[in-house]
Design a protein around this motif. Structure first.
Motif, PDB file in Angstrom:
ATOM      1  N   UNK A 261      14.086   3.066 -12.213  1.00  0.00           N
ATOM      2  CA  UNK A 261      14.883   2.287 -11.258  1.00  0.00           C
ATOM      3  C   UNK A 261      16.350   2.703 -11.332  1.00  0.00           C
ATOM      4  N   UNK A 262      16.869   2.871 -12.537  1.00  0.00           N
ATOM      5  CA  UNK A 262      18.267   3.259 -12.701  1.00  0.00           C
ATOM      6  C   UNK A 262      18.547   4.626 -12.073  1.00  0.00           C
ATOM      7  N   UNK A 263      17.620   5.566 -12.238  1.00  0.00           N
ATOM      8  CA  UNK A 263      17.783   6.885 -11.623  1.00  0.00           C
ATOM      9  C   UNK A 263      17.732   6.772 -10.104  1.00  0.00           C
ATOM     10  N   UNK A 264      16.740   6.060  -9.607  1.00  0.00           N
ATOM     11  CA  UNK A 264      16.554   5.927  -8.162  1.00  0.00           C
ATOM     12  C   UNK A 264      17.756   5.270  -7.492  1.00  0.00           C
ATOM     13  N   UNK A 265      18.331   4.273  -8.156  1.00  0.00           N
ATOM     14  CA  UNK A 265      19.452   3.537  -7.565  1.00  0.00           C
ATOM     15  C   UNK A 265      20.791   4.251  -7.747  1.00  0.00           C
TER      16      UNK A 265
ATOM     17  N   UNK B 167      29.942   3.836 -25.066  1.00  0.00           N
ATOM     18  CA  UNK B 167      28.677   3.275 -24.583  1.00  0.00           C
ATOM     19  C   UNK B 167      27.877   2.683 -25.740  1.00  0.00           C
ATOM     20  N   UNK B 168      28.101   3.203 -26.959  1.00  0.00           N
ATOM     21  CA  UNK B 168      27.331   2.727 -28.115  1.00  0.00           C
ATOM     22  C   UNK B 168      27.706   1.283 -28.472  1.00  0.00           C
ATOM     23  N   UNK B 169      28.965   0.988 -28.812  1.00  0.00           N
ATOM     24  CA  UNK B 169      29.278  -0.418 -29.096  1.00  0.00           C
ATOM     25  C   UNK B 169      29.067  -1.325 -27.896  1.00  0.00           C
ATOM     26  N   UNK B 170      29.184  -0.801 -26.690  1.00  0.00           N
ATOM     27  CA  UNK B 170      28.945  -1.626 -25.498  1.00  0.00           C
ATOM     28  C   UNK B 170      27.526  -2.159 -25.490  1.00  0.00           C
ATOM     29  N   UNK B 171      26.567  -1.278 -25.762  1.00  0.00           N
ATOM     30  CA  UNK B 171      25.166  -1.698 -25.803  1.00  0.00           C
ATOM     31  C   UNK B 171      24.948  -2.773 -26.854  1.00  0.00           C
ATOM     32  N   UNK B 172      25.515  -2.577 -28.024  1.00  0.00           N
ATOM     33  CA  UNK B 172      25.281  -3.536 -29.108  1.00  0.00           C
ATOM     34  C   UNK B 172      26.043  -4.839 -28.894  1.00  0.00           C
ATOM     35  N   UNK B 173      27.165  -4.778 -28.228  1.00  0.00           N
ATOM     36  CA  UNK B 173      27.839  -6.016 -27.838  1.00  0.00           C
ATOM     37  C   UNK B 173      26.932  -6.816 -26.910  1.00  0.00           C
ATOM     38  N   UNK B 174      26.248  -6.120 -25.991  1.00  0.00           N
ATOM     39  CA  UNK B 174      25.318  -6.792 -25.091  1.00  0.00           C
ATOM     40  C   UNK B 174      24.171  -7.448 -25.821  1.00  0.00           C
TER      41      UNK B 174
ATOM     42  N   UNK C 111      19.957   5.140 -21.593  1.00  0.00           N
ATOM     43  CA  UNK C 111      20.686   5.648 -20.425  1.00  0.00           C
ATOM     44  C   UNK C 111      22.157   5.864 -20.768  1.00  0.00           C
ATOM     45  N   UNK C 112      22.655   5.142 -21.771  1.00  0.00           N
ATOM     46  CA  UNK C 112      24.041   5.305 -22.186  1.00  0.00           C
ATOM     47  C   UNK C 112      24.328   6.698 -22.715  1.00  0.00           C
ATOM     48  N   UNK C 113      23.366   7.287 -23.407  1.00  0.00           N
ATOM     49  CA  UNK C 113      23.567   8.652 -23.898  1.00  0.00           C
ATOM     50  C   UNK C 113      23.771   9.607 -22.734  1.00  0.00           C
TER      51      UNK C 113
ATOM     52  N   UNK D 189      23.017  -3.946 -21.850  1.00  0.00           N
ATOM     53  CA  UNK D 189      22.570  -4.170 -23.218  1.00  0.00           C
ATOM     54  C   UNK D 189      22.077  -5.584 -23.444  1.00  0.00           C
ATOM     55  N   UNK D 190      22.670  -6.556 -22.762  1.00  0.00           N
ATOM     56  CA  UNK D 190      22.218  -7.943 -22.892  1.00  0.00           C
ATOM     57  C   UNK D 190      20.870  -8.156 -22.211  1.00  0.00           C
ATOM     58  N   UNK D 191      20.537  -7.279 -21.268  1.00  0.00           N
ATOM     59  CA  UNK D 191      19.248  -7.364 -20.578  1.00  0.00           C
ATOM     60  C   UNK D 191      18.159  -6.687 -21.398  1.00  0.00           C
ATOM     61  N   UNK D 192      18.397  -5.449 -21.802  1.00  0.00           N
ATOM     62  CA  UNK D 192      17.425  -4.710 -22.609  1.00  0.00           C
ATOM     63  C   UNK D 192      18.164  -3.624 -23.394  1.00  0.00           C
ATOM     64  N   UNK D 193      18.224  -3.794 -24.697  1.00  0.00           N
ATOM     65  CA  UNK D 193      19.006  -2.904 -25.533  1.00  0.00           C
ATOM     66  C   UNK D 193      18.523  -1.470 -25.515  1.00  0.00           C
ATOM     67  N   UNK D 194      17.214  -1.250 -25.580  1.00  0.00           N
ATOM     68  CA  UNK D 194      16.679   0.111 -25.621  1.00  0.00           C
ATOM     69  C   UNK D 194      16.974   0.851 -24.322  1.00  0.00           C
ATOM     70  N   UNK D 195      16.876   0.152 -23.198  1.00  0.00           N
ATOM     71  CA  UNK D 195      17.197   0.765 -21.912  1.00  0.00           C
ATOM     72  C   UNK D 195      18.666   1.162 -21.872  1.00  0.00           C
ATOM     73  N   UNK D 196      19.527   0.256 -22.310  1.00  0.00           N
ATOM     74  CA  UNK D 196      20.967   0.513 -22.256  1.00  0.00           C
ATOM     75  C   UNK D 196      21.366   1.665 -23.169  1.00  0.00           C
TER      76      UNK D 196
END
Length: 382
Positions: A45-49, A241-248, A88-90, A78-85
Motif C-alpha cells: 500500500x505504501x509503495x502504491x500510494x 527515521x530510527x528514533x522516529x519509529x521507536x518514538x511511535x 520502510x524507514x530504511x 511507528x505508532x501504527x505498526x513498528x515493523x512496517x515503519x
C-alpha cells in the motif's frame, strides 16, 4: 496526533492517509509478529500510494519532504505498526541521503530515481557476523573481485531489514583491486542473490531481516557506486527515521495504557484504575517522558533546515536516538506497570511493543559510540 504539531501540507496529507489505513495495518500486526512474517500488504500500500517517494527530491519526481516531515510521519507510522515503519524507514533514509548528498554519479542517480518511481525498494546491506556493526569500522569480509565484465561479489550480510521485499541492495565489500571498501548496487533478480530465511529474533520479528547471501554475483562496473568516505562524512538527518519509529512505538504503548486506565474497573475499587493516585503518577511520568523525547527529536530534525554547524548536528542526532530509546523503554515499562500482569498476555500488544523497543538499542548509533563521539566533540578531539 495533535493538529497544532503539524507544520506542512505533506504532513497533513500523509497523516490523513495513514489514519485511513490504521485499522487495516494493525489487523496484521499480531500474526506477522508471531510468525515472523513481513508486512507485505502494508508495504504494498505504501509503495502504491507513493509513500516511498517522500524523500526523493522534487526535481527527480519525488515529494521532496524535509527531514522534519519524515520524522513526524515515521513517528505516526511507528505508532501504527513498528515493523512496517522501521522497514520502510530504511528505504526513505537511504533515498534521502543518496540524493541530498549526491553520493553517486549523476547518471546513476538519474537511473535509480526512475526505478524508485517505478516502485523500487532499497536498503544498505552492510552488517556481517564477523565484523559486527559497520559503524565500528571493521573491514567487510564480503569481497568484490574485478573482472572483464565488472565485479564478482561473494559474501554474507546480516540484519538485512526488509530482505524479501527489497528490489535493490547497496552492499559493502572490500575490493582487492582498489584496495578499498566500496558499495555495490545489487538487484534482487541477479543470479547468485539469495535470502537465507534465518531471521528468528525476539524483537522486530516482522522486519524479516534475514541474511543476504551473495554467491558469485556478477555486477556491471557502473554498479560500483561508492567508495567509503570518498566524499567526506556529513551529518545525515535521514537516519532519524530510527528514533522516529521507536518514538511511535512508545506512543502506542502510552495510548494503550491510557485507554486501559480509563476502562478497567476491578470490583475492589470505585470507578476505574485511572482514579488511583499511583496510576495517575505513572501516567503523568509517562506523558512527560514522551513530551520531552518528542520535542527533542523534532527540534533536531528542524535543525537540518537551519544554519547549524555540523558538529552540533552530529551531537543532536546521536543524542536524539539515545534519549528516545532510553525514555521510550521507560514509557513502555510504565505502561506495563499500569496494565499489570495482563500486559504480558500475548493477545495484548504491550509485550510486542516492549520486545520491538528493545531491538532499537542495537540500531545505529549505539549508545556507547554516541556518548564517545559527543565527548570527543566537546573536548575538541574530532
Amino acid at each position: 496526533m495533535k493538529s497544532g504539531l503539524i507544520q506542512s501540507d505533506i504532513q497533513r496529507k500523509w497523516l490523513a492517509k495513514l489514519e485511513s489505513v490504521k485499522d487495516e495495518f494493525q489487523s496484521h500486526s499480531e500474526y506477522n509478529d508471531l510468525h515472523s512474517r513481513f508486512p507485505y500488504e502494508n508495504i504494498e500500500w505504501l509503495v502504491k500510494e507513493g509513500y516511498t517517494l517522500l524523500t526523493l527530491p522534487k526535481e527527480y519526481g519525488g515529494e521532496g519532504c524535509t527531514v522534519e516531515d519524515m520524522v513526524v510521519l515515521q513517528s505516526y507510522l511507528g505508532s501504527i505498526d513498528g515493523a512496517t515503519a522501521l522497514s520502510i524507514g530504511w528505504h526513505l533514509s537511504v533515498v534521502g541521503q543518496l540524493f541530498e548528498q549526491e553520493m553517486w554519479e549523476q547518471s546513476m542517480l538519474d537511473r535509480f530515481a526512475e526505478q524508485v518511481k517505478q516502485g523500487a525498494l532499497v536498503n544498505r546491506a552492510v552488517s556481517e557476523a564477523e565484523t559486527g556493526s559497520p559503524t565500528r569500522g571493521g573491514r567487510p569480509g564480503t569481497h568484490a573481485v574485478e573482472n572483464d565484465e565488472g565485479y564478482l561479489l561473494n559474501g554474507v550480510k546480516t540484519f538485512t531489514s526488509m530482505s524479501k521485499g527489497l528490489t535493490h541492495y547497496i552492499v559493502s565489500a572490500y575490493s582487492e583491486s582498489d584496495q578499498d571498501v566500496g558499495f555495490f548496487l545489487v538487484e534482487r533478480d541477479m543470479p547468485g542473490v539469495e535470502i537465507a530465511d534465518n531471521w528468528n529474533m525476539v524483537g522486530m520479528r516482522a522486519t524479516e531481516s534475514h541474511d543476504l547471501v551473495l554467491n558469485d554475483v556478477q555486477i556491471p562496473k557502473e554498479n560500483f557506486v561508492e567508495v567509503r568516505g570518498a566524499r567526506g562524512k556529513k551529518p545525515n538527518g535521514w537516519i532519524l527515521h530510527i528514533p522516529s519509529t521507536y518514538l511511535g512505538i512508545a506512543q502506542a504503548a502510552r495510548d494503550y495504557a491510557v485507554d486501559f486506565a480509563k476502562e478497567y474497573s476491578p470490583n475492589s475499587i470505585e470507578g476505574t484504575i485511572g482514579d488511583l493516585t499511583t496510576v495517575q503518577q505513572n501516567l503523568g511520568k509517562m506523558e512527560s517522558l514522551l513530551l520531552s523525547a518528542r520535542h527533542f527529536l523534532w527540534s533536531t530534525a528542524r535543525m537540518y533546515h537551519e544554519d547549524v554547524e555540523d558538529a552540533l548536528l552530529w551531537n543532536e542526532t546521536s543524542a536524539s536516538k539515545v534519549l528516545v530509546m532510553n525514555q521510550g523503554i521507560e514509557v513502555i515499562v510504565l505502561a506495563m506497570r499500569i496494565v499489570g500482569a495482563k500486559s504480558l498476555e500475548m493477545e495484548r500488544p504491550l509485550q510486542r511493543y516492549y520486545r520491538d523497543m528493545r531491538a532499537g538499542l542495537h540500531n545505529p548509533p549505539m549508545e556507547d559510540m554516541a556518548y564517545t563521539n559527543i565527548a570527543k566533540s566537546i573536548l575538541g578531539r574530532i
